[in-house]
Scaffold this motif. Structure first.
Motif, PDB file in Angstrom:
ATOM      1  N   ARG A  56      -4.331  21.242  19.997  1.00 13.50           N
ATOM      2  CA  ARG A  56      -3.889  22.532  19.507  1.00 13.50           C
ATOM      3  C   ARG A  56      -4.459  23.619  20.426  1.00 13.50           C
ATOM      4  N   TYR A  91      -1.629  28.018  17.769  1.00 10.75           N
ATOM      5  CA  TYR A  91      -0.339  27.375  18.043  1.00 10.75           C
ATOM      6  C   TYR A  91      -0.334  25.996  17.391  1.00 10.75           C
ATOM      7  N   PRO A  92       0.495  25.764  16.365  1.00 11.97           N
ATOM      8  CA  PRO A  92       0.529  24.454  15.705  1.00 11.97           C
ATOM      9  C   PRO A  92       1.132  23.363  16.581  1.00 11.97           C
ATOM     10  N   SER A  93       1.857  23.747  17.607  1.00 17.99           N
ATOM     11  CA  SER A  93       2.400  22.786  18.561  1.00 17.99           C
ATOM     12  C   SER A  93       2.282  23.384  19.954  1.00 17.99           C
ATOM     13  N   TRP A 132      -8.868  20.679  20.150  1.00 14.89           N
ATOM     14  CA  TRP A 132      -8.506  22.089  20.268  1.00 14.89           C
ATOM     15  C   TRP A 132      -8.897  22.577  21.656  1.00 14.89           C
TER      16      TRP A 132
END
Length: 336
Positions: A233, A310-312, A195
């Motif tokens: 992420r 943001y997942p992508s 992350w």
């Protein structure tokens, strides 16, 4: 915005306001608020917090950093600037109306020392602090007018065209957008975070908005140059927005009003009493900032932290915080 209230006795106005209130209540009764999504922090997570200036990491993500460590994870913090361009702070520190370049460097060194103490309060080792020393107040200029290393950007405060700090991981690197993107990409490769938390592009401070773009550009560079690169992420936190975070210390924190991040969802991390205490004690270490902005700082000691998750990988932005990019995202490939 706060509006002054006048002494009005107009009956028509009272009728109008009553009608508006009834309409608002009816609308609320027939609509259900969006559920607040909880940010789930995995075990053994590697987190990199990118801060435009020392103290931003604590304001926006001190609770998250503590939670990651409590779950046997690892936290690193990267400071893009040393916060040496805060004129009001330097004037207060030096008692001079016209501080000299060396005064701004001294102030940056003080803020880095404060950052180190704040991280120690959160049980983060000095080895996990990475200070870049790029120009405070100049990150957006690096994206838009000083991208190339051919003509380095010169700080209007320190008068340096490269980091003047011994602690800098990029000392000797001339100030330019391409250099900051390259150095950030190198750190990401070195740390392999899962992350990355960074200030959001909706943050009204130019350095904060630009920091998000530099992170996204570095990740896109690494992703395009290495198909096996595992894209972290991205979590975006907020520091400066109008009428946010408010002034009620300890109260529930909402997402910044009027902000709808494209491709992300707002997620909330509820802080324990110990995490809240840790955040407050870490902020206390920023004595240079507390002398001027104590009210703002205390407004961040809330029962929650809020992130756009943001997942992508976020889409490449069309512009740089309202300005035109000097170089397109595809202009070069970052060095590994």
């Amino acid at each position: 915005m706060i509006f002054a209230r006048g002494d009005r006795g107009d009956a028509a106005l009272l009728v109008f306001l009553s009608a508006v209130l009834l309409f608002a209540r009816a609308a609320t009764a027939h609509s259900s608020p969006s559920p607040r999504r909880t940010l789930e922090v995995p075990e053994r997570l590697h987190l990199l917090v990118v801060a435009p200036h020392p103290d931003d990491e604590t304001l926006g993500a001190a609770g998250l950093m503590q939670r990651v460590q409590a779950r046997q994870g690892q936290v690193s913090v990267a400071y893009l600037t040393s916060g040496d361009g805060y004129v009001d702070g330097v004037e207060l520190e030096t008692h001079r109306l016209k501080p000299q370049p060396r005064d701004f460097v001294d102030y940056g060194e003080r803020r880095l020392r404060e950052a180190l103490r704040a991280l120690h309060t959160l049980s983060i080792s000095e080895k996990r602090l990475f200070a870049f020393g790029f120009p405070d107040g100049g990150l957006l200029d690096l994206l838009t007018t000083s991208w190339s290393a051919t003509t380095p950007f010169v700080s209007p405060y320190t008068h340096d065209d490269r980091p003047p700090y011994a602690l800098s991981v990029s000392r000797g690197t001339a100030y330019s957008g391409v250099a900051l993107e390259r150095e950030l990409a190198r750190l990401i490769v070195r740390l392999s975070p899962q992350w990355i938390a960074v200030t959001g592009p909706w943050d009204i401070h130019p350095d904060h908005c630009a920091a998000f773009h530099f992170v996204v550009r570095a990740l896109r560079r690494l992703s395009s140059s290495n198909p096996e690169f595992s894209v972290p992420r991205v979590l975006a936190y907020t520091v400066h927005r109008p009428d946010w975070p408010g002034a009620a210390e300890g109260a529930e924190l909402e997402a910044p009003p009027g902000v709808s991040p494209v491709g992300a969802s707002w997620q909330f991390l509820e802080l324990s009493a110990a995490e809240l205490d840790g955040k407050g004690r870490a902020l206390d270490e920023y004595t240079s900032q507390m002398e001027i902005m104590a009210v703002l700082f205390r407004a961040f000691v809330r029962s929650e932290e809020v992130f756009a998750f943001y997942p992508s990988l976020p889409a490449g932005p069309a512009d740089a915080c309202g300005r035109t990019f000097l170089a397109p995202v595809e202009a070069h490939r970052a060095s590994r």
